[in-house]
Design an enzyme around this catalytic site. Sequence first.
Site, short mmCIF file in Angstrom:
data_model
loop_
_atom_site.label_atom_id
_atom_site.label_comp_id
_atom_site.label_asym_id
_atom_site.label_seq_id
_atom_site.Cartn_x
_atom_site.Cartn_y
_atom_site.Cartn_z
N ARG A 210 0.85 -1.21 0.00
CA ARG A 210 0.00 0.00 0.00
C ARG A 210 0.88 1.25 0.00
NH1 ARG A 210 -3.72 -3.28 3.30
NH2 ARG A 210 -2.47 -2.82 5.14
N PHE A 234 -10.43 -6.34 -6.42
CA PHE A 234 -10.52 -7.02 -5.13
C PHE A 234 -10.17 -6.02 -4.02
CE2 PHE A 234 -8.93 -9.96 -8.39
CZ PHE A 234 -9.90 -10.95 -8.41
N ASP A 256 -15.12 -4.88 -6.15
CA ASP A 256 -15.20 -6.02 -5.24
C ASP A 256 -16.58 -6.64 -5.41
OD1 ASP A 256 -13.34 -6.82 -2.57
OD2 ASP A 256 -15.40 -7.58 -2.53
N ASP A 306 -5.31 -7.94 -6.32
CA ASP A 306 -4.99 -8.55 -5.02
C ASP A 306 -6.11 -9.51 -4.63
OD1 ASP A 306 -3.82 -9.14 -2.58
OD2 ASP A 306 -4.65 -7.38 -1.58
N CYS A 346 -1.71 -14.65 -2.56
CA CYS A 346 -1.52 -15.00 -1.14
C CYS A 346 -1.71 -16.49 -0.92
CB CYS A 346 -2.43 -14.17 -0.25
SG CYS A 346 -4.18 -14.41 -0.58
N1 SAH Z 1 -6.61 -5.67 -1.36
C1 SAH Z 1 -7.34 -5.77 -0.12
C2 SAH Z 1 -7.56 -7.23 0.29
C3 SAH Z 1 -8.28 -8.09 -0.73
S1 SAH Z 1 -9.14 -9.42 -0.03
C4 SAH Z 1 -6.62 -4.96 0.95
O1 SAH Z 1 -5.45 -4.59 0.79
O2 SAH Z 1 -7.24 -4.71 2.00
C5 SAH Z 1 -9.99 -10.12 -1.36
C6 SAH Z 1 -11.29 -9.44 -1.73
O3 SAH Z 1 -11.72 -10.02 -2.96
C7 SAH Z 1 -12.46 -9.59 -0.78
O4 SAH Z 1 -12.92 -8.33 -0.41
C8 SAH Z 1 -13.55 -10.35 -1.57
O5 SAH Z 1 -14.86 -9.85 -1.33
C9 SAH Z 1 -13.15 -10.05 -2.98
N2 SAH Z 1 -13.51 -11.04 -4.02
C10 SAH Z 1 -13.37 -12.39 -3.98
N3 SAH Z 1 -13.69 -12.94 -5.18
C11 SAH Z 1 -14.05 -11.91 -6.00
C12 SAH Z 1 -14.44 -11.82 -7.37
N4 SAH Z 1 -14.52 -12.91 -8.13
N5 SAH Z 1 -14.69 -10.60 -7.88
C13 SAH Z 1 -14.59 -9.50 -7.11
N6 SAH Z 1 -14.20 -9.52 -5.82
C14 SAH Z 1 -13.94 -10.70 -5.26
#
Ligand code: SAH
Length: 403
Positions: A210, A234, A256, A306, A346
């Site tokens: 970040r 995401f 998301d 992510d 991850c």
């Molecule tokens: N980048 C964020 C963490 C990401 S966690 C940070 O730094 O805080 C992963 C996220 O992906 C979650 O919020 C989940 O709701 C979302 N997600 C999972 N599968 C998805 C999809 N197919 N399309 C969109 N969002 C998705």
Amino acid sequence: MFDVVLKKGKEKSLLRRHPWVYDTAVGKVCGKPGSGDAVCVRSFDGAFLGYGAYCPSSVLRVRIWSFDEQERIDAPGFIEKRIADAVSAREGLLERTTARRLVFGEADALPGLIVDQYGDWLVTQFQSAGAEQRRGEIAAALLAATGARGVFDRSDAATRAREGLESRVGVLAGEEPPEKIEVVEDGVKYWVDVRHGHKTGFYVDQRESRLAAQQLAREFRKKNGRGLRALNCFCYTGGFSLALMAGGAETVVSVDSSADALARAAENAALNGFDESRMQWVEADVFAFLRNQREQGELYDLVILDPPKFASSHYHVDRAARAYKDINLNGMRLLAPGGHLFTFSCSGAIDVDLFQKIVAGAVFDVHRQAWAIGRFGAGMDHPLLMTYPEGEYLKGLHLLMRP
Ligand code: SAH
């Protein structure tokens, strides 16, 4: 203390100070240790190997807490010292953030214990029978080492079932935390919901990335005389989106699939007083959204990918690799010449080399050229214990698309 004697030849990994004893390595158990009980692990010829905690129902039959025969794990003050050491190792981070990981399981020689700090509050996850049995002592030691107001337990990870433990959520010690806790990381404020958020509430492990996003946005504006146009896929509660705004991005589109996460992200933007007209929150499936954007001819200066853990184990690596390839390929197609890609995985089952190969495959398939100009990983509060490579899970690449 009960003795656990290994089969001949099964002592090798312990001699290299790897902390796991699999059920298949155990030759003989003297007595009947219960879930989480302290045991002394010995080689087939009786030599001391380590003190650990026993779990009768797990394939990880013993996790080693100490390789030193003088350091018994049932001795008074043992837990206090381990916790104090873990906390003191992360002191430096307080200059940058009020959100940090205080205990990272095996890496801190506290197997299966996760502790994150959000301001005055601590959040725990007990993912091993050994940590579970010692939770009262651990909570007290945490309060003593940090002066925090309360310890909230989020022991609801699926991994607990493997140790025969049930899910538990609630106050473990001290006061009840507020509904949301404000944290500040590298100048950006976030609300953290420790009751309902992912993991313990926030992705503390993405701090360094970040910050890199914030710095890229700043440099981009300086160099180009305009802010960058970013797409954050995401986005969860807006981690990268807000960091980009703090760095002076022109616009940030954040995607998301969770409406709840997006609502929290928008609240976080308001908390920082960012210009809402430059931020767009989109509820969509990223796989479909990226294709759709291409049809619309959208182009960005930065795309961030992510995703959640696509491979939950080695059995899912192939399917996960296809999913990573898909989003990377379609993400790259949305990049303007000279555009940047921050791409992450991850999944512990996908190592740094494999991830790099997958991303390289996507570069090849879009018929473009790219440089990796940076590598990402979790911050210093998630250290990699060199004798325990399983602790590494988060990796990322910073790509620059060549003209
Ligand atoms: N980048 C964020 C963490 C990401 S966690 C940070 O730094 O805080 C992963 C996220 O992906 C979650 O919020 C989940 O709701 C979302 N997600 C999972 N599968 C998805 C999809 N197919 N399309 C969109 N969002 C998705």
